[in-house]
Design a protein around this motif. Structure first.
Motif, PDB file in Angstrom:
ATOM      1  N   MET A   1       0.826  -1.196   0.000  1.00 39.50           N
ATOM      2  CA  MET A   1       0.000   0.000   0.000  1.00 39.50           C
ATOM      3  C   MET A   1       0.871   1.260   0.000  1.00 39.50           C
ATOM      4  SD  MET A   1      -2.884  -1.297   2.752  1.00 39.50           S
ATOM      5  CE  MET A   1      -3.897   0.182   2.710  1.00 39.50           C
ATOM      6  N   PHE A   2       1.938   1.227   0.777  1.00 41.12           N
ATOM      7  CA  PHE A   2       2.868   2.358   0.781  1.00 41.12           C
ATOM      8  C   PHE A   2       3.533   2.528  -0.590  1.00 41.12           C
ATOM      9  CE2 PHE A   2       3.324   1.780   5.561  1.00 41.12           C
ATOM     10  CZ  PHE A   2       2.775   3.006   5.887  1.00 41.12           C
ATOM     11  N   LEU A   3       3.987   1.433  -1.175  1.00 36.87           N
ATOM     12  CA  LEU A   3       4.674   1.512  -2.462  1.00 36.87           C
ATOM     13  C   LEU A   3       3.736   1.978  -3.575  1.00 36.87           C
ATOM     14  CD1 LEU A   3       6.966  -1.667  -2.415  1.00 36.87           C
ATOM     15  CD2 LEU A   3       7.536   0.698  -1.810  1.00 36.87           C
ATOM     16  N   ALA A   4       2.468   1.555  -3.500  1.00 37.39           N
ATOM     17  CA  ALA A   4       1.500   1.953  -4.518  1.00 37.39           C
ATOM     18  C   ALA A   4       1.255   3.461  -4.494  1.00 37.39           C
ATOM     19  CB  ALA A   4       0.183   1.206  -4.311  1.00 37.39           C
ATOM     20  N   ARG A   5       1.464   4.094  -3.356  1.00 39.87           N
ATOM     21  CA  ARG A   5       1.327   5.541  -3.265  1.00 39.87           C
ATOM     22  C   ARG A   5       2.514   6.257  -3.899  1.00 39.87           C
ATOM     23  NH1 ARG A   5      -1.880   8.030   0.503  1.00 39.87           N
ATOM     24  NH2 ARG A   5      -0.218   9.527   0.959  1.00 39.87           N
ATOM     25  N   ARG A   6       3.621   5.542  -4.071  1.00 41.54           N
ATOM     26  CA  ARG A   6       4.853   6.167  -4.531  1.00 41.54           C
ATOM     27  C   ARG A   6       5.225   5.821  -5.963  1.00 41.54           C
ATOM     28  NH1 ARG A   6       4.770   5.768   0.802  1.00 41.54           N
ATOM     29  NH2 ARG A   6       5.994   7.247   2.063  1.00 41.54           N
ATOM     30  N   HIS A   7       4.598   4.793  -6.524  1.00 45.66           N
ATOM     31  CA  HIS A   7       4.967   4.349  -7.880  1.00 45.66           C
ATOM     32  C   HIS A   7       3.734   3.995  -8.693  1.00 45.66           C
ATOM     33  CE1 HIS A   7       9.176   4.464  -6.814  1.00 45.66           C
ATOM     34  NE2 HIS A   7       8.870   3.821  -5.694  1.00 45.66           N
ATOM     35  N   ARG A   8       3.911   3.998  -9.994  1.00 34.94           N
ATOM     36  CA  ARG A   8       2.783   3.747 -10.900  1.00 34.94           C
ATOM     37  C   ARG A   8       2.191   2.374 -10.695  1.00 34.94           C
ATOM     38  NH1 ARG A   8       1.796   1.303 -15.595  1.00 34.94           N
ATOM     39  NH2 ARG A   8       3.959   0.654 -15.905  1.00 34.94           N
ATOM     40  N   ALA A   9       3.027   1.377 -10.463  1.00 34.13           N
ATOM     41  CA  ALA A   9       2.542   0.010 -10.283  1.00 34.13           C
ATOM     42  C   ALA A   9       3.481  -0.758  -9.362  1.00 34.13           C
ATOM     43  CB  ALA A   9       2.419  -0.705 -11.620  1.00 34.13           C
ATOM     44  N   VAL A  10       2.915  -1.752  -8.682  1.00 34.86           N
ATOM     45  CA  VAL A  10       3.691  -2.635  -7.813  1.00 34.86           C
ATOM     46  C   VAL A  10       3.458  -4.070  -8.268  1.00 34.86           C
ATOM     47  CG1 VAL A  10       4.071  -3.451  -5.449  1.00 34.86           C
ATOM     48  CG2 VAL A  10       3.438  -1.052  -5.859  1.00 34.86           C
ATOM     49  N   VAL A  11       4.534  -4.789  -8.512  1.00 35.56           N
ATOM     50  CA  VAL A  11       4.463  -6.191  -8.924  1.00 35.56           C
ATOM     51  C   VAL A  11       5.068  -7.041  -7.813  1.00 35.56           C
ATOM     52  CG1 VAL A  11       5.301  -7.922 -10.558  1.00 35.56           C
ATOM     53  CG2 VAL A  11       4.596  -5.661 -11.382  1.00 35.56           C
ATOM     54  N   THR A  12       4.337  -8.058  -7.373  1.00 30.40           N
ATOM     55  CA  THR A  12       4.879  -8.974  -6.374  1.00 30.40           C
ATOM     56  C   THR A  12       5.157 -10.327  -7.020  1.00 30.40           C
ATOM     57  OG1 THR A  12       2.650  -9.633  -5.667  1.00 30.40           O
ATOM     58  CG2 THR A  12       3.703  -7.846  -4.459  1.00 30.40           C
ATOM     59  N   VAL A  13       6.285 -10.909  -6.661  1.00 31.14           N
ATOM     60  CA  VAL A  13       6.690 -12.215  -7.179  1.00 31.14           C
ATOM     61  C   VAL A  13       6.821 -13.168  -5.990  1.00 31.14           C
ATOM     62  CG1 VAL A  13       8.431 -13.511  -8.478  1.00 31.14           C
ATOM     63  CG2 VAL A  13       7.933 -11.123  -9.083  1.00 31.14           C
ATOM     64  N   PRO A  14       5.784 -13.954  -5.694  1.00 30.08           N
ATOM     65  CA  PRO A  14       5.865 -14.900  -4.578  1.00 30.08           C
ATOM     66  C   PRO A  14       6.872 -16.016  -4.879  1.00 30.08           C
ATOM     67  CG  PRO A  14       3.579 -14.503  -5.247  1.00 30.08           C
ATOM     68  CD  PRO A  14       4.456 -13.956  -6.327  1.00 30.08           C
ATOM     69  N   TRP A  15       7.615 -16.418  -3.881  1.00 27.95           N
ATOM     70  CA  TRP A  15       8.642 -17.427  -4.077  1.00 27.95           C
ATOM     71  C   TRP A  15       8.085 -18.731  -4.626  1.00 27.95           C
ATOM     72  CZ3 TRP A  15       8.455 -22.054  -1.390  1.00 27.95           C
ATOM     73  CH2 TRP A  15       7.564 -22.104  -0.313  1.00 27.95           C
ATOM     74  N   PHE A  16       6.871 -19.122  -4.187  1.00 28.10           N
ATOM     75  CA  PHE A  16       6.333 -20.420  -4.615  1.00 28.10           C
ATOM     76  C   PHE A  16       5.855 -20.363  -6.063  1.00 28.10           C
ATOM     77  CE2 PHE A  16       3.141 -18.131  -2.109  1.00 28.10           C
ATOM     78  CZ  PHE A  16       2.076 -18.028  -3.003  1.00 28.10           C
ATOM     79  N   GLU A  17       5.420 -19.202  -6.540  1.00 31.31           N
ATOM     80  CA  GLU A  17       5.035 -19.075  -7.950  1.00 31.31           C
ATOM     81  C   GLU A  17       6.271 -19.142  -8.845  1.00 31.31           C
ATOM     82  OE1 GLU A  17       2.721 -15.625  -8.805  1.00 31.31           O
ATOM     83  OE2 GLU A  17       0.981 -16.294  -7.639  1.00 31.31           O
ATOM     84  N   LEU A  18       7.333 -18.478  -8.402  1.00 29.44           N
ATOM     85  CA  LEU A  18       8.574 -18.493  -9.183  1.00 29.44           C
ATOM     86  C   LEU A  18       9.124 -19.912  -9.285  1.00 29.44           C
ATOM     87  CD1 LEU A  18      10.669 -16.626 -10.582  1.00 29.44           C
ATOM     88  CD2 LEU A  18      11.910 -16.595  -8.408  1.00 29.44           C
TER      89      LEU A  18
END
Length: 364
Positions: A325-342
Motif C-alpha cells: 500500500m505504501f509503495l502503490a502511493r509512490r509508484h505507478r505500479a507494484v508487482v509482487t513475485v511470490p517465491w512459490f510461484e517463481l
C-alpha cells in the motif's frame, strides 16, 4: 526452555511434541497458555498434531483463562503468525470479554497487539492507557493501525489516548527497534488511515529520532535473496532496465527491483512474507536483517517448512500488504513475485516474469 532462551535438541523436541499431543486433552487453561507461549517465545511453530491438540485445548478451556493467560495466548498466536481456528478464536474472544475489566497495561497491550478491536479491549485500553509503558503503547498503537490500514477495521475511541500517552514518554524510553516501529505506526496513520480518525498529536521526537532510526534501518538492513537475484537476471535477459534495492524518493522504503523507465516496483517475496492458514476452519491472517548468505539459508529453511503446505494455505502477512500500500502511493505500479510461484514456473520463469510485466503495461 523458552524462559532459558534455549532451543531443545531434536530428540527432546520430538518428545515434548509427543507429550503435547498426549496430554493436550488434560491441560488446564494455564498449561495451554504456557505451552503456546513457549512455542511463540522460541519462535517455532508446533507440528501438525501438536497444533491440533493445542487448538482443541484452547477451545475447551479458553473460557476459564484469567486476564494474563488470555492475553499471553493471543499474543502467542500473533507472534507465531497464525490465526486461531474458529472454535479457539470464539473461546478467546469470550475470555477477553469476561476478563477485560481485570486486564493490566501489559495484558491489554498483548491482547490488542493480536486481536481485532472489541468493546472489552477498548474499555481495557482506555482504562490503563495512562499506566502504559513505552512497549505497551507501541504494541497497541501499531497493532490497531495495522488492522485499520490493511483490513479497514475502525480505530477505537481510545486510539487518540495512545498517542497522548506516547507524548508523555521520553524518547529514551524506546530502543532502536521500537523507534522504527513507532515511525511505521506514524506512517500508517498519516498516509493510510488519516482521513478516518480525529486529529491527534504526535510526540516531537517522532519526526526526529524515530524518523532517523527508520531511515537507518532502511539503509542498513538490505538483503538480497537467491530468488531476488534470479529475477534480476531474468529482467536482464528480457532487456528490461532495472535497479537493485532502489530507495523511494523519500528514502522511506527500499524496493527489491525498480524499473525506472516504467516507474514499476517489483518485490520478490520469500516465505517470511506469508503465513500458513488452516482453510478448513476459516482461519484468517495472523500478525509477521542479515547478510546475503544468511538470508539464503533462512529462505531454504522456510521453504522446507512450506513444502507440505498447498499454496492456497499461504496468505500474505498484514505487514506485507501494508508495504505494498505504501509503495502503490509512490509508484505507478507494484508487482509482487511470490517465491512459490517463481519455483512452480520451473523452466518457464522467463515467461512468467514477462507476463507479470505485461500485466502492468511493460512491453517485453
Amino acid at each position: 526452555y523458552a524462559t532459558l532462551g534455549r532451543m531443545p535438541g531434536a530428540e527432546a523436541w520430538a518428545a515434548l511434541e509427543a507429550a503435547v499431543v498426549r496430554v493436550g486433552p488434560e491441560m488446564n487453561s494455564q498449561a495451554v497458555s504456557n505451552t503456546i507461549w513457549g512455542y511463540a517465545t522460541l519462535g517455532r511453530m508446533p507440528g501438525a498434531e501438536a497444533w491440533a491438540a493445542l487448538e482443541a485445548a484452547v477451545a475447551r478451556v479458553g473460557l476459564d483463562m484469567n486476564a494474563q493467560s488470555a492475553a499471553n495466548c493471543i499474543w502467542s498466536y500473533a507472534t507465531l503468525g497464525r490465526m486461531p481456528g474458529a472454535a479457539a478464536w470464539a473461546a478467546l474472544e469470550a475470555a477477553v470479554a469476561r476478563v477485560g475489566p481485570e486486564m493490566n497495561a501489559q495484558n491489554a497491550a498483548n491482547a490488542s497487539g493480536a486481536m481485532r478491536p472489541s468493546a472489552a479491549l477498548e474499555a481495557a485500553v482506555a482504562r490503563v492507557g495512562p499506566e502504559m509503558k513505552a512497549q505497551h503503547v507501541l504494541n497497541t498503537t501499531w497493532s490497531l493501525l495495522m488492522f485499520a490500514a490493511a483490513r479497514g477495521v475502525p480505530l477505537p475511541g481510545c486510539y487518540p489516548s495512545l498517542w497522548r500517552a506516547a507524548c508523555g514518554l521520553d524518547v529514551s524510553s524506546f530502543g532502536v527497534k521500537e523507534l522504527v516501529s513507532i515511525f511505521h505506526a506514524h506512517l500508517m496513520h498519516t498516509e493510510l488511515v488519516n482521513g478516518d480518525v480525529e486529529e491527534v498529536g504526535f510526540p516531537a521526537w517522532v519526526m526526529h529520532e524515530a524518523r532517523e532510526a527508520w531511515l537507518r534501518d532502511v539503509r542498513d538492513n538490505i538483503t538480497v535473496s537467491r530468488n531476488h537475484r534470479e529475477v534480476a537476471s531474468i529482467l536482464k535477459a528480457l532487456g528490461v532496465r532495472h535497479e537493485m534495492e532502489h530507495l523511494t524518493a523519500d528514502a522511506y522504503f527500499s524496493i527489491d527491483l525498480y524499473l525506472p523507465d516504467h516507474d514499476v516496483a517489483i518485490e520478490v517475496d520469500g516465505p517470511s512474507h506469508y503465513i500458513r492458514v488452516d482453510t478448513s476452519d476459516n482461519g484468517g491472517n495472523g500478525g509477521n536483517g542479515g547478510k546475503e548468505d544468511e538470508e539464503s539459508a533462512e529462505e531454504e529453511e522456510e521453504e522446507k517448512k512450506h513444502r507440505t503446505t498447498s499454496t492456497d494455505q499461504l496468505r500474505r502477512t498484514l505487514r506485507t500488504e501494508v508495504r505494498d500500500m505504501f509503495l502503490a502511493r509512490r509508484h505507478r505500479a507494484v508487482v509482487t513475485v511470490p517465491w512459490f510461484e517463481l519455483k512452480k514456473a520451473g523452466s518457464g520463469k522467463k515467461e512468467y516474469i514477462a507476463d507479470k510485466l505485461r500485466a502492468v503495461g511493460v512491453e517485453v
